[in-house]
Design an enzyme around this catalytic site. Structure first.
Site, short mmCIF file in Angstrom:
data_model
loop_
_atom_site.label_atom_id
_atom_site.label_comp_id
_atom_site.label_asym_id
_atom_site.label_seq_id
_atom_site.Cartn_x
_atom_site.Cartn_y
_atom_site.Cartn_z
N ASP A 197 0.91 -0.88 0.32
CA ASP A 197 0.09 -0.35 -0.04
C ASP A 197 0.89 1.54 -0.18
O ASP A 197 0.60 2.29 1.07
CB ASP A 197 -1.15 -0.11 1.13
CG ASP A 197 -1.96 1.13 1.28
OD1 ASP A 197 -2.32 1.45 0.12
OD2 ASP A 197 -2.57 1.41 1.77
N ASP A 214 2.36 2.07 8.70
CA ASP A 214 1.03 2.15 7.91
C ASP A 214 1.68 0.38 7.09
O ASP A 214 1.27 0.60 5.91
CB ASP A 214 0.42 2.63 6.69
CG ASP A 214 -1.36 2.18 6.52
OD1 ASP A 214 -1.10 1.69 7.79
OD2 ASP A 214 -1.80 3.07 5.94
N1 LIG Z 1 4.50 5.68 13.74
C1 LIG Z 1 4.11 6.91 13.27
N2 LIG Z 1 4.63 8.11 14.06
C2 LIG Z 1 3.00 9.74 14.32
N3 LIG Z 1 2.87 9.15 13.27
C3 LIG Z 1 1.87 8.40 12.97
C4 LIG Z 1 2.69 7.17 13.03
N4 LIG Z 1 2.01 6.18 12.42
C5 LIG Z 1 0.70 6.99 12.12
N5 LIG Z 1 0.67 8.09 12.56
C6 LIG Z 1 0.01 9.02 11.74
O1 LIG Z 1 -1.27 8.76 11.68
C7 LIG Z 1 -2.01 8.86 10.10
C8 LIG Z 1 -2.56 7.72 9.77
O2 LIG Z 1 -1.27 6.06 10.14
P1 LIG Z 1 -2.04 5.07 9.16
O3 LIG Z 1 -1.67 5.03 7.43
O4 LIG Z 1 -0.62 4.13 9.65
O5 LIG Z 1 -3.14 4.84 9.75
P2 LIG Z 1 -4.14 4.66 8.04
O6 LIG Z 1 -5.52 3.18 8.71
O7 LIG Z 1 -4.05 3.42 7.33
O8 LIG Z 1 -5.50 5.88 7.72
P3 LIG Z 1 -5.71 6.57 6.58
O9 LIG Z 1 -6.92 5.66 5.59
O10 LIG Z 1 -5.62 7.59 6.59
O11 LIG Z 1 -3.96 5.86 5.89
C9 LIG Z 1 -0.28 9.07 9.38
O12 LIG Z 1 -0.89 9.99 8.34
C10 LIG Z 1 0.09 9.69 10.32
O13 LIG Z 1 -0.29 11.56 10.81
MG LIG Z 2 -1.94 4.52 5.91
#
Ligand SMILES: Nc1ncnc2c1ncn2[C@@H]1O[C@H](COP(=O)(O)OP(=O)(O)OP(=O)(O)O)[C@@H](O)[C@H]1O
Ligand SMILES: [Mg+2]
Length: 260
Positions: A197, A214
């Protein structure tokens, strides 16, 4: 007050009244049965976060930083005051069905039975394992800290509770392109993983350069669709930089080079 703030408050309430010392009949208070608290947390989730606090992995939860469709990410503090990102996969989402394709076929995981909750828990475990494997092979991803049920704790990438910007939010240049490609290649070669992804939305521009995150969808390179996923990742990342006006390597050449 937003639902997320309410959830944080609810969590902090747990700190003052841990599960074992709760007054009143079982099920009383804000955590009735499996009901979702403030539409965000169910009882199992609150319990998982609470055990991380009791075990000393977390000192507390400070606030929400992101609310997606399938997860909510919190800024939390570790026992030594370090920043932790707490990713809570939402159990009340149907979107996990399509994720089966990223579990089945990966030799590390089998078929997950029993509906949404086991799938969501398995997905959180999978992201933890992927982060662990990638990180231990030197790939730039957040350091995983702990996982329990649908809750994943990892290194917080950013400053003062504000996540680092993603590539999708910055004017990315040559260094970022090379950083992203190096991650893609190191994931395959050194960690035997395909992100699955990868795009500007799942790449941080962190202090030391580009960092992928992610990794829930990441699969072992032995997954029957690994090449297909790799191809798509290369296409997404390449497309991102092309839109930013960069001269890029031909995606087919990248694929050949990475899998050589
Ligand atoms: N390790 C981390 N440190 C800081 N912020 C984080 C971290 N992991 C995620 N985030 C924050 O959370 C957001 C979403 O994280 P992630 O992409 O892992 O989840 P997701 O379920 O795929 O959400 P989305 O659908 O928004 O992509 C990131 O864009 C970031 O702003
Ligand atoms: Mg994401």
């Amino acid at each position: 007050m937003s639902q997320l703030d309410a959830a944080v408050d609810a969590l902090e309430g747990r700190l003052e009244a841990p599960l074992g010392r709760r007054r009143g009949p079982r099920g009383e208070g804000p955590f009735k049965g499996k009901k979702v608290v403030g539409e965000v947390f169910d009882r199992v989730t609150v319990h998982a976060i609470h055990s991380m606090i009791r075990e000393g992995t977390l000192a507390g939860v400070n606030g929400a930083v992101s609310a997606g469709k399938e997860s909510v990410v919190f800024w939390a503090s570790g026992s030594r005051g370090e920043d932790i990102a707490l990713k809570v996969y939402l159990v009340a989402t149907a979107g996990f069905r399509r994720r089966a394709a990223y579990m089945e076929g990966d030799p590390r995981f089998g078929r997950v039975r029993g509906g949404t909750r086991p799938m969501v828990h398995a997905w959180a475990q999978k992201e933890f394992k992927n982060l662990w494997r990638a990180r231990s092979r030197g790939v730039r991803v957040p350091r995983p800290v702990a996982v329990s049920k649908n809750v994943l704790a990892m290194e917080f990438v950013g400053e003062g509770g504000v996540p680092a910007r993603t590539l999708s939010a910055v004017r990315a240049g040559r260094a970022e392109y090379e950083g992203a490609m190096a991650i893609l290649e190191a994931l395959w070669r050194d960690a035997a993983l395909v992100h699955g992804d990868l795009s500007g939305y799942n790449l941080f521009l962190a202090a030391g350069g580009v960092m992928a995150f992610d990794l829930g969808s990441a699969v072992d390179t032995r997954h029957p669709r690994a090449i297909e996923f790799l191809k798509r990742d290369i296409g997404n990342v390449t497309g991102h930089f092309v839109r930013h006006g960069l001269e890029v390597e031909n995606p087919a050449d990248v694929l050949a080079r990475v899998t050589r």
